[in-house]
Design a protein around this motif. Sequence first.
Motif, mmCIF file in Angstrom:
data_model
loop_
_atom_site.group_PDB
_atom_site.id
_atom_site.type_symbol
_atom_site.label_atom_id
_atom_site.label_comp_id
_atom_site.label_asym_id
_atom_site.label_seq_id
_atom_site.Cartn_x
_atom_site.Cartn_y
_atom_site.Cartn_z
ATOM 1 N N SER A 63 1.504 18.602 -8.637
ATOM 2 C CA SER A 63 0.141 18.511 -8.124
ATOM 3 C C SER A 63 -0.335 19.856 -7.572
ATOM 4 C CB SER A 63 0.073 17.439 -7.035
ATOM 5 O OG SER A 63 -1.153 17.463 -6.381
ATOM 6 N N ALA B 45 -7.102 15.258 -12.144
ATOM 7 C CA ALA B 45 -5.697 14.979 -12.442
ATOM 8 C C ALA B 45 -4.817 15.382 -11.261
ATOM 9 C CB ALA B 45 -5.271 15.709 -13.707
ATOM 10 N N CYS C 86 -8.944 18.820 -14.580
ATOM 11 C CA CYS C 86 -7.680 19.234 -13.947
ATOM 12 C C CYS C 86 -7.691 18.910 -12.456
ATOM 13 C CB CYS C 86 -7.434 20.724 -14.157
ATOM 14 S SG CYS C 86 -6.925 21.134 -15.826
#
Length: 139
Positions: A114, A36, A33
């Motif tokens: 984000s 990402a 995560c």
Amino acid sequence: MSEFPNPYQASNAPLPVLEHPAVPPALLATLACYLAHYALEVASMWRSALGTVELFLPIALVNGIYCLAMCFALWRRWRWARVWLVITTVLSAFVLLMFVRRGMWTTEWLTGLSSLLRIAVVPMLFLPSVRRWFAPRRA
């Protein structure tokens, strides 16, 4: 008379077995995560005004080095990295709050996504299996 033991002979005592526990899957998911989050952050920077190569490349490179260093520190069980990640995530929460309050959520959705992903990383760092990963090791 009895012979003295040879001082140069290796001991026959068994050595203690040091167990290296496997990396918990929750930590691997946390690191995925976090990576990402970096990918979404780079994509949002490219879409914004930083789309010029002169500004984009150095900022993306520095952010990438920082992201990889934090992932390495978390993987190596450095407890300061977990604390630092929590502290810096507060900044992402403020960025997200600013975007929502100013109504920029629809135009800067990659940045918001984000920030949400980075905020989601923090609770994952406090899951029981991840907390055991960062617990002090016994000798």
